[in-house]
Design an enzyme around this catalytic site. Structure first.
Site, PDB file in Angstrom:
ATOM      1  N   LYS A  60      -4.050  -0.800  15.335  1.00 35.38           N
ATOM      2  CA  LYS A  60      -3.605   0.020  16.460  1.00 35.38           C
ATOM      3  C   LYS A  60      -4.679   0.151  17.510  1.00 35.38           C
ATOM      4  O   LYS A  60      -5.868   0.227  17.197  1.00 35.38           O
ATOM      5  CB  LYS A  60      -3.288   1.424  15.959  1.00 35.38           C
ATOM      6  N   GLU A  90       0.833  -1.217   0.000  1.00 39.25           N
ATOM      7  CA  GLU A  90       0.000   0.000   0.000  1.00 39.25           C
ATOM      8  C   GLU A  90       0.862   1.259   0.000  1.00 39.25           C
ATOM      9  O   GLU A  90       2.082   1.188   0.214  1.00 39.25           O
ATOM     10  CB  GLU A  90      -0.937   0.011   1.206  1.00 39.25           C
TER      11      GLU A  90
HETATM   12  N1  PSU Z   1      -3.327   2.303  10.422  1.00 41.33           N
HETATM   13  C1  PSU Z   1      -2.015   2.429  10.663  1.00 41.33           C
HETATM   14  N2  PSU Z   1      -1.212   3.027   9.742  1.00 41.33           N
HETATM   15  C2  PSU Z   1      -1.720   3.485   8.555  1.00 41.33           C
HETATM   16  C3  PSU Z   1      -3.111   3.334   8.310  1.00 41.33           C
HETATM   17  C4  PSU Z   1      -3.869   2.727   9.264  1.00 41.33           C
HETATM   18  O1  PSU Z   1      -1.561   2.012  11.723  1.00 41.33           O
HETATM   19  O2  PSU Z   1      -0.950   4.050   7.737  1.00 41.33           O
HETATM   20  C5  PSU Z   1      -3.675   3.770   6.989  1.00 41.33           C
HETATM   21  C6  PSU Z   1      -3.894   2.536   6.087  1.00 41.33           C
HETATM   22  O3  PSU Z   1      -3.637   2.879   4.745  1.00 41.33           O
HETATM   23  C7  PSU Z   1      -5.386   2.261   6.281  1.00 41.33           C
HETATM   24  C8  PSU Z   1      -5.943   3.669   6.437  1.00 41.33           C
HETATM   25  O4  PSU Z   1      -5.976   1.584   5.201  1.00 41.33           O
HETATM   26  O5  PSU Z   1      -4.949   4.362   7.199  1.00 41.33           O
HETATM   27  C9  PSU Z   1      -7.282   3.662   7.144  1.00 41.33           C
HETATM   28  O6  PSU Z   1      -7.814   4.943   7.120  1.00 41.33           O
HETATM   29  P1  PSU Z   1      -9.368   5.172   7.487  1.00 41.33           P
HETATM   30  O7  PSU Z   1      -9.481   4.880   8.937  1.00 41.33           O
HETATM   31  O8  PSU Z   1      -9.607   6.614   7.155  1.00 41.33           O
HETATM   32  O9  PSU Z   1     -10.148   4.226   6.618  1.00 41.33           O
END
Ligand code: PSU
Ligand code: MN
Length: 308
Positions: A158, A26
């Protein structure tokens, strides 16, 4: 080379044609997850790790509005240094395309593009989930895990998220949550969370067999493989908790929500841990890239047995 609205690098087009193992990576972690210059360093190291383990890395991103599968080193540099990048999940692809923007694909966005390209294994750091600040803020990552048949290797999620609610959601959607050499769902920086997984598997081969069994039944969901952070870099749950609580309280006080919430929390936690969390983040990402490559190799070895 163009295929299904995607632009494949020559290396990826060849690997797909010859049927050699590929791992998708990603790019939100590059554009929104890590500070410079560690983001570029990490992107390069992830690719190197995949290659050393015997697979081809396919970093997925948007460049000038094109969905790219596999980037050259110059393109990785461009992406990591871009000033205004979009965080691209499902609803954002068309925005990036019509505005010819650069963007980092989230877990959901990367699964979508990888599946279109025919890549079944994907490595990331942590997935999005149900937020603590608002139970309506549920990452598209979870819906994608329910609908896109891909193996996603991560270090859990997390503890900035509501982890029990995130696991309940995955259960409801029928997504297997595999613990790699663990019975416990890992919480990204921490190896422990106090929460369980739906299956423990101890080798890449067992994971490939599991995927085959799941998909040969006609299941359509993804498979979440959770790989605990290496012991040496792990930060205990009790050490992380107060910092997560503080970052979370600040987000509420400042009215930060929606797509901006995850990057805000990641940035604040990195500041609050004075770089310790950044070191942990890099270590677990490389660890996941390695395991994903091992799984991709095992999957390839039994390709003929696949129903899908
Ligand atoms: N969690 C992490 N590091 C990240 C992300 C999530 O610990 O970099 C990033 C990933 O790309 C994940 C996105 O798919 O954030 C999720 O964002 P949202 O909660 O806005 O869907
Ligand atoms: Mn969200």
């Amino acid at each position: 080379m163009k295929k299904n609205n995607l632009t494949l690098s020559l290396e990826i087009a060849r690997a797909l044609n010859s049927g050699t193992p590929i791992v998708a990576l990603e790019s939100t972690v590059i554009t929104h997850g890590l500070p410079r210059p560690q983001n570029l360093e990490l992107a390069r190291d992830m690719e190197k790790q995949v290659r050393e383990a015997g697979a081809t890395p396919a970093t997925v991103a948007l460049l000038d509005g094109e969905i790219r599968i596999g980037l050259s080193d110059e393109e990785l540099v461009r992406l990591s240094e871009s000033q205004s990048t979009l965080k691209v999940s499902h609803r954002d692809f068309a925005t990036a395309i019509v505005k010819k923007m650069n963007g980092g694909t989230t877990v959901a966005g990367t699964m979508f593009a990888a599946e279109k390209a025919g890549i079944k294994v994907f490595a990331t750091g942590g997935i999005g989930g149900v937020h603590k600040e608002s139970s309506f803020d549920i990452s598209t990552d979870l819906r994608s895990l329910a609908e896109i048949p891909t193996i996603v290797v991560c270090a859990g999620a997390k503890a900035i998220l509501d982890l029990p609610a995130t696991l309940e959601y995955l259960e409801t959607m029928g997504v297997p949550v595999v613990g790699y050499q663990t019975d416990e769902f890992p919480a990204f920086y921490s190896r422990e969370s106090g929460l369980g997984v739906s299956a423990r598997l101890d080798s890449p081969k067992e994971i490939a067999d599991f995927a085959k069994a799941h998909w040969n039944l006609g299941m359509k969901s993804g498979i979440l493989v959770t790989n605990p952070i290496p012991e040496a870099e792990a930060i205990s749950k009790s050490e992380m908790e107060p910092m997560i609580a503080q970052a979370s309280a600040e987000a509420i006080a400042q009215g930060i929500h929606g797509q901006k919430l995850t990057p805000f929390l990641l940035g604040r936690i990195s500041e609050l841990t004075k770089g310790k969390s950044l070191k942990a983040n890099l270590a677990l990402l490389l660890n996941n890239a390695r395991l994903a490559a091992e799984i991709a190799k095992e999957m390839n070895a039994k390709k003929k047995e696949w129903a899908i």
